[in-house]
Design an enzyme around this catalytic site. Structure first.
Site, short mmCIF file in Angstrom:
data_model
loop_
_atom_site.label_atom_id
_atom_site.label_comp_id
_atom_site.label_asym_id
_atom_site.label_seq_id
_atom_site.Cartn_x
_atom_site.Cartn_y
_atom_site.Cartn_z
N CYS A 340 46.09 45.52 46.16
CA CYS A 340 46.38 45.00 44.22
C CYS A 340 46.85 44.21 43.74
O CYS A 340 45.87 42.84 43.26
CB CYS A 340 45.74 46.12 43.88
N HIS A 394 47.59 51.42 41.34
CA HIS A 394 46.79 50.39 40.65
C HIS A 394 46.60 49.20 39.93
O HIS A 394 46.68 49.79 38.92
CB HIS A 394 45.57 51.05 41.69
N GLU A 406 38.81 43.84 42.16
CA GLU A 406 39.61 44.84 42.76
C GLU A 406 39.89 43.94 44.14
O GLU A 406 39.07 44.26 44.58
CB GLU A 406 39.82 45.41 42.06
#
Length: 432
Positions: A340, A394, A406
């Site tokens: 990420c 995240h 993402e």
């Protein structure tokens, strides 16, 4: 006889013909209720004609059976939800551990550079000290050969005449001043060399400690990721099993109470809960507390386009960064892609903006954005504890209209997704 039968049929026709529309509708409703009740206990419409209304006992038994099935659906749904929560927790622990490793690794790299610079400075200080010491020795030798190391009185007394006396006095004064300068330089350089050597030694120790810590955190992170993947595999198997059971129970419930009633009951058992968007929520405190300005929309679009160009690229645990996709670590060795924060770092590098490598550091470094002021290109973050930035695990790129871009998790790819507000901790604006 024939005449009498005909009369009876005519009388019946007249009776039906005289029935009002409302009476017909009432009759139809009664018939419908009878058929529905018959279906509730598993009877066909044909049997319902013979049995207009089920008994109270039959209705009670059917209701009890429906309640049992509904309870079983609730139990199975609860098991699925618990398994999913366990998986989400395992993934979060893995990503936090990975973030910790990346932060430690980054600190190790910086410390290593600083240690190398300190070692070079220590070597230069030692070299400068040796030069100064050599100069001091040379000065002492010259002074001795020239007689300027005698005591001042002896040098003056042995002068042959007043002219030599004046000359020796001047030489002694100059020699004394020079000697003080040389000795002072050596003393200063000795202190500097000792300090530089101490800094270099401390740097080496710090590097060794950070390297050891990085190796330990990598082991923890890899173990956490292995556990998360084990949980995912277990959930996949359990989910398939439970979904089969759920389908069977739902079919049975539908046969007992009808399709719509079964759907209504199922909705009561497993309500869909979606976390609402926080209204003007302030980001959790961490690092840079400056509220973000308007930023640069053009740079943000450049970052979005750079990340979007890699849609479909595999998620790689620890992979990617400033230069684009990269090879994953540990469990994802051999997988070429992004995690990420690797994706977000790359996206903004393409826009000419440098941000840290890991998600916690990105959040800490960036000016913060209220949830009511999100703009395309902002980075949005998730944490296990939305009041504690140390639990961030995240990061994604906000696209607007509750959409994000993402690299979500192992087994997935870079993609556009619906925004998830559960666990949302805050946002930052790299272009501000």
């Amino acid at each position: 006889m024939h005449s009498r039968s005909t009369s009876v049929r005519n009388a019946r026709r007249q009776a039906v013909a005289g029935t009002t529309p409302s009476a017909v509708r009432a009759l139809a409703r009664l018939c419908g209720i009878g058929i529905a009740a018959a279906v509730a206990v598993g009877l066909t419409p044909a049997v319902a004609e013979a049995t207009p209304r089920p008994s109270d006992t039959q209705i009670s038994q059917a209701q009890a059976a429906a309640d049992r099935v509904q309870a079983e659906i609730g139990r199975l749904s609860g098991q699925l939800a618990a398994a999913q929560d366990a998986l989400d927790g395992a993934r979060a622990r893995s990503l936090i551990a990975l973030d910790e490793y990346q932060a430690t690794e980054a600190a190790y790299v910086v410390a290593q550079r600083e240690a190398e610079a300190a070692a070079a400075a220590a070597a230069q200080a030692a070299a400068d000290l040796e030069v100064a010491r050599a100069q001091l020795v040379a000065f002492a030798r010259r002074s001795y050969m020239q007689g300027s190391t005698y005591s001042g009185a002896a040098a003056l007394i042995t002068a042959a005449d007043p002219g030599e006396l004046v000359q020796r006095a001047a030489l002694l004064e100059a020699a004394g001043s020079h000697r003080s300068d040389v000795v002072g330089v050596v003393a200063v350089l000795q202190v500097q060399a000792a300090e530089a050597d101490e800094v270099a030694r401390a740097g080496v120790e710090q590097v060794a400690d950070l390297k050891e810590h990085a190796e330990a955190t990598l082991v923890v992170a890899q173990a956490a990721e292995v556990e998360a993947r084990r949980e995912a595999a277990s959930l996949d198997a359990r989910q398939a099993e439970l979904e089969t059971q759920l389908a069977t129970q739902q079919a049975e419930l539908q046969s007992l109470v009808g399709e719509q009633a079964a759907a209504d009951r199922a909705a009561q058992v497993t309500p869909v809960t979606v976390a609402p968007k926080p209204v003007a929520a302030r980001p959790a405190p961490s690092g840079n507390q400056t509220p973000a300005g308007a930023g640069n929309a053009s740079a943000a679009q450049t970052a979005i386009a750079a990340a979007a160009a890699y849609k479909g690229t595999p998620y790689a645990w620890g992979g990617g960064g400033t230069n684009g996709p990269g090879w994953g670590w540990g469990v994802d060795e051999g997988v070429h892609g992004f995690d990420c924060s690797g994706l977000t770092q790359y996206a903004y590098a393409e826009a000419g903006i440098s941000i840290p490598r890991n998600s916690r550091a990105q959040y800490s470094a960036l000016p913060k954005v209220s949830s009511s002021d999100l703009r395309p290109g902002d980075l949005v973050f998730w944490a296990t504890d939305t009041s504690d930035a140390d639990t961030i695990h995240h990061v994604a790129i906000w696209l607007g209209n509750d959409r994000i871009l993402e690299a979500p998790q192992s087994g997935s790819v870079v993609k556009e997704s619906a925004m998830r507000w559960r666990g949302y901790i805050g946002a930052g604006r790299p272009t501000a």
